[in-house]
Design a protein around this motif. Structure first.
Motif, PDB file in Angstrom:
ATOM      1  N   SER A  57      17.609  -9.429 -26.636  1.00 58.38           N
ATOM      2  CA  SER A  57      18.308  -9.917 -25.368  1.00 58.38           C
ATOM      3  C   SER A  57      19.960  -9.711 -25.632  1.00 58.38           C
ATOM      4  O   SER A  57      20.489  -9.565 -26.657  1.00 58.38           O
ATOM      5  N   ALA A  87      11.509 -10.572 -18.173  1.00 54.01           N
ATOM      6  CA  ALA A  87      10.399 -10.463 -19.285  1.00 54.01           C
ATOM      7  C   ALA A  87       9.589  -9.422 -19.225  1.00 54.01           C
ATOM      8  O   ALA A  87       8.830  -9.391 -20.204  1.00 54.01           O
ATOM      9  N   ILE A 112      13.459 -15.709 -24.224  1.00 49.97           N
ATOM     10  CA  ILE A 112      13.139 -14.497 -23.441  1.00 49.97           C
ATOM     11  C   ILE A 112      12.943 -13.153 -24.409  1.00 49.97           C
ATOM     12  O   ILE A 112      11.937 -12.464 -23.798  1.00 49.97           O
ATOM     13  N   ARG A 172       9.635 -11.116 -24.052  1.00 49.82           N
ATOM     14  CA  ARG A 172       9.547  -9.442 -23.735  1.00 49.82           C
ATOM     15  C   ARG A 172       8.576  -9.061 -24.749  1.00 49.82           C
ATOM     16  O   ARG A 172       7.902  -7.942 -24.568  1.00 49.82           O
ATOM     17  N   ASN A 192      17.695 -17.129 -25.056  1.00 51.41           N
ATOM     18  CA  ASN A 192      17.742 -15.874 -25.298  1.00 51.41           C
ATOM     19  C   ASN A 192      16.647 -15.572 -26.148  1.00 51.41           C
ATOM     20  O   ASN A 192      16.057 -14.593 -26.055  1.00 51.41           O
TER      21      ASN A 192
END
Length: 885
Positions: A818, A779, A830, A834, A827
């Motif tokens: 992702s 991340a 994350i 990010r 997904n």
């Protein structure tokens, strides 16, 4: 018409190898032939059938391929176009494998004839081909010739007035050479100290020759630096390949570069060399190429095959020109200075004499009574002619102080009578001989006579005035008075009558003089001045004045005011005054006095001045309260956004109702300072939206939130929007204008211009093209993304600042992505993490957090398909989208 010949196709299966015969088919055919052969067949040769199918089949099996190829070649030779195409396909390969010498000898005649035919047919084609080759050489040659010409001109001008210049001019005449060539031969001082021969392909030093007593560093290093400078200039300024560095100058040193096919010759020259030295160096370079062309083209650092080059270069370093000893041209300078001094002195004296004469002529031109018609200077003599009044100044006397020699001045003057006022005044004074009581003077170009004189002199003066009126200045004698006793008394009486007419309350109806007696009659207000007392100081005998006055009441405001003061007896709180011919009463008084004043005002309105008592207030408490309430109501009605529908005063209480805009002033707050008791006021207001432009502007500002570059103002009852704004905001403003037009409010958006964001578009595209990439399952971006984050942060700050100057607000959406590995919920989580991580990193680099928005897209917005080779690594990223508000 072209055709193709196809080989015969047999019904049998074709052999796998094209060079072999189908042996199985041949064997079967031979067996069939053997079965049907007659034993005596060989003895009957003439009986062989002319067309035997089996024999034809046998022939096709044995030589069918050769027959087909032979037929195709025969047909190809018979078709020129196909033959040319076939030969063109193999000709390049054949030419590449042929011997160069043999191929050149074979093609030379054909090429020469083809070139000759091409030039005869189209000479311009050859010109276009040779133009790029010859043009730089021609340009360089012309440039060198121009430099040579300027160098020759500079040196010629430098030595043209020197002693050596005279000797060299004699040498030019004796030898037949041009003077500039002789000057260059003796004046230019130079010496060739170094010569470098450098390979053009590799930049390596081929040979280096140094003159005696000349020092330098490593020649190979100098060669490399010169090559590097040439390459740097070509790369920096996108110069063509055939261009080259020509001349470098550093102090007394010059570097001349001559470029050949395979090598460049660089000469290091100290001093001021002639341009002809270019030709000498160029000839040396050409000789080197003629003798060692192949070795120069294949040079790779081994100079064993170029041993004779240094001998050629040695001729260059022997070129020099020693400095000649020449003294300063004192004689020529002295002669030139003497000649210039004499010429300058003569010109100065002539100019000074001309200036003095022009000053004298200008002085004459400014003199009254003198007109210069002609003046000139000839052979040192001065001539002048014109007109002169006898009363004007003497031109000869004006020569004093001008430093002009009177003996050289020849003048011719014609007498005339000037009409200048000062000359006319002198002639009138001499002819009229005015008495001491009369004074003649000039006022605004007019001759004015003032004072007292007998009638006889006045008659003579009037006759003179009539004569002058034909073309001279005006002679005004209206200010000269007759001094007879009757005229004096008549003047005094008229002054007294005028004084009476100016008195208020006195009207002169009739006045006359008869037998030395004065009679006057008219109307007089008892409050006016006494006419008898006004005789004082007029020098009129009161015993000779007979007056008859009728009393009347004057309507002059001053007299009316006096009568009102006497009849009304106003209290001390009331003040009566005259304002613009009106009698105005101000202050406070009881009702009884106000009623009396109103009655008096009605009486005066019949023909007298107006009596205004509107400013007198009733001092009763009820009247005071009513006044205060009416003041408050007037104050409310003057407020924008408040409409008073009804107001009454009843039983000591005040009632008011109407409409009020929420943005208008508070009616309760307006009671302050009115002396109206708020507890006695009962109000009822209904809310409404006022169409007053200032309220509409406030609502538009709140609803549209215009950018800083837009200004809303009220112009003549219209709301005008001026400035620049984004297209979206302009559309919203136009929609609001259409809505307001239905209510009768004009919202003018014609002066709105769409905000020019062209300067931001390039930066916007660069930001949106930037992606931050992540490792699988991470991340936080890796360390290799740090430069990308730094650059992105700088771009975001620059874009936000530029957008703020343009009046808009920038917002940046950080979208996390992702790859398709794992569960979709993980997904999405994350990808959002990010985006948050990038937001924190950008915030740490100075980007304001309120400008950054984040969202997680998971796998729903892949940049490339997941099944591609780089799908997963490319999709693990954070993208940036720019939005403008």
């Amino acid at each position: 018409m072209t055709s193709t010949v196809d080989p015969i196709s047999l019904p049998q299966r074709a052999a796998s190898n094209d060079t072999e015969i189908d042996r199985a088919a041949l064997a079967r055919l031979l067996v069939e032939i053997a079965r049907n052969v007659d034993p005596d067949h060989h003895a009957r040769f003439d009986g062989v059938p002319t067309a035997d199918r089996r024999m034809e089949t046998l022939r096709q099996l044995l030589v069918g391929r050769e027959i087909s190829e032979l037929s195709r070649v025969t047909h190809l030779l018979g078709e020129p176009e196909q033959l040319a195409t076939a030969v063109g396909g193999v000709l390049p390969s054949a030419a590449a494998r042929a011997s160069h010498a043999q191929l050149g000898e074979a093609l030379a005649p054909a090429v020469e004839r083809a070139v000759q035919r091409s030039i005869q047919k189209s000479p311009r084609t050859l010109t276009d081909i040779l133009y790029p080759v010859f043009l730089p050489a021609i340009r360089k040659s012309i440039g060198e010739k121009i430099d040579q010409t300027f160098q020759s001109l500079n040196e010629t001008l430098r030595h043209i007035f020197t002693w050596h210049g005279l000797k060299w001019r004699f040498e030019s005449w004796r030898t037949g050479a041009s003077f500039s060539e002789v000057v260059l031969k003796h004046s230019l001082v130079y010496r060739v100290e170094h010569v470098f021969l450098i390979s053009r392909n590799s930049g390596l030093l081929i040979a280096h020759v140094t003159a005696d007593n000349a020092t330098s560093e490593d020649p190979q290093l100098i060669s490399s630096m010169l090559s590097a400078i040439q390459d740097f200039v070509k790369d920096s300024f996108n110069e063509k390949e055939q261009s080259s560095l020509d001349t470098i100058r550093f102090g007394d040193l010059r570097l001349w570069s001559e470029v050949g096919q395979f090598a460049t010759l660089v000469s290091v020259i100290r001093g001021n060399p002639p341009e002809e030295l270019h030709e000498i160096v160029r000839d040396v370079l050409l000789r080197i190429h003629e003798e060692s062309s192949e070795a120069l083209g294949e040079f790779d650092g081994d100079g064993s095959q170029l041993a004779g080059v240094e001998a050629q270069l040695q001729t260059c370093v022997e070129l020099k020109q020693e400095e000649s000893n020449q003294g300063f041209p004192w004689l020529v300078v002295a002669v030139a200075v003497l000649f210039l001094s004499l010429a300058g002195g003569w010109f100065f004296l002539s100019w000074q004499s001309g200036q003095r004469w022009q000053a004298y002529v200008s002085r004459l031109g400014t003199q009254p009574g003198i007109i210069v018609s002609e003046q000139k200077i000839r052979y040192g003599q001065f001539y002048i002619a014109g007109l002169r009044d006898p009363l004007a100044a003497d031109p000869q006397s004006l020569l004093s102080g001008t430093q002009v020699d009177p003996a050289r001045v020849h003048s011719q003057w014609q007498f005339y009578q000037s009409l200048e006022p000062e000359f006319v005044l002198k002639r009138l004074t001499a002819s009229l001989a005015p008495p001491d009581s009369v004074r003649l003077s000039i006022v605004n170009d007019r001759i004015v006579a003032e004072g007292e004189a007998p009638a006889t002199w006045i008659n003579r003066a009037q006759a003179a005035a009539q004569q002058l009126s034909a073309g001279g200045p005006v002679f005004d004698i209206s200010r000269v008075r007759d001094v007879s006793p009757e005229e004096r008394e008549a003047e005094r009486w008229q002054a007294y009558v005028s004084r009476l007419g100016a008195q208020p309350g006195i009207i002169v109806a009739e006045q006359k003089i008869r037998d030395g007696q004065f009679y006057i009659a008219g109307l007089r207000d008892p409050l006016g001045a006494d006419p008898q007392s006004l005789l004082s100081g007029t020098q009129i005998d009161p015993a000779r004045v007979h007056s008859q006055w009728q009393s009347y009441q004057s309507l002059e405001p001053a007299f009316v005011l006096k009568r009102l003061m006497a009849s009304l007896a106003p209290p001390d709180t009331v003040r009566l005054s005259i304002v613009n011919d009106r009698i105005v009463a101000e202050g406070e008084a009881p009702d009884t006095w106000i009623d009396r004043a109103r009655a008096a005002a009605r009486q005066l309105s019949a023909g007298g001045p107006e009596f205004d008592i509107s400013k007198v207030r009733d001092v009763s408490p009820e009247a005071r309260a009513a006044e205060h309430w009416q003041y408050y109501v007037s104050r409310l009605e003057a407020q924008s956004g408040i409409i008073v529908a009804q107001q009454t005063a009843r039983g000591g209480h005040f009632y008011i109702s109407g409409l009020r805009d929420p943005l208008a002033a508070d009616p309760q707050a307006l009671l302050s300072g009115t002396e109206v008791d708020p507890a006695r006021v009962h109000s009822q207001w209904q809310f409404y939206q006022s169409l007053d432009p200032k309220f509409v502007v406030k609502r538009l500002t709140a609803s549209l939130t215009p950018p800083k570059s837009v200004l809303l103002s009220i112009v003549q009852g219209r709301i005008v929007v001026v400035g620049e704004a984004p297209a979206g905001w302009i559309n919203r403003a136009r929609a609001a204008a259409e809505q307001l037009s239905a209510d009768g409010v004009v919202l003018d958006v014609s002066q709105l211009r769409e905000l020019n964001l062209a300067e931001l578009n390039q930066l916007r595209e660069a930001i949106q093209a930037t992606d931050i990439f992540f490792y699988s399952g991470k991340a936080v971006p890796g360390p290799e993304q740090t430069p990308v984050l730094d650059r992105l942060a700088d771009q975001l700050k620059e874009f936000a600042q530029s957008a703020r100057k343009s009046g808009v607000t920038a917002r940046f959406m950080l979208t996390g992505h992702s790859d398709g590995t794992g569960r979709e919920t993980a997904n999405v989580s994350i990808s959002a993490a990010r985006a948050e991580a990038v937001r924190a990193l950008l915030n740490r680099r100075g980007v304001a957090p309120e400008l950054l928005l984040v969202r997680g897209a998971g796998t729903f917005e892949p940049v490339v398909p997941e099944n591609s080779q780089t799908g997963s690594s490319t999709n693990r990223r954070v993208s940036v989208t720019v939005n403008l508000d």
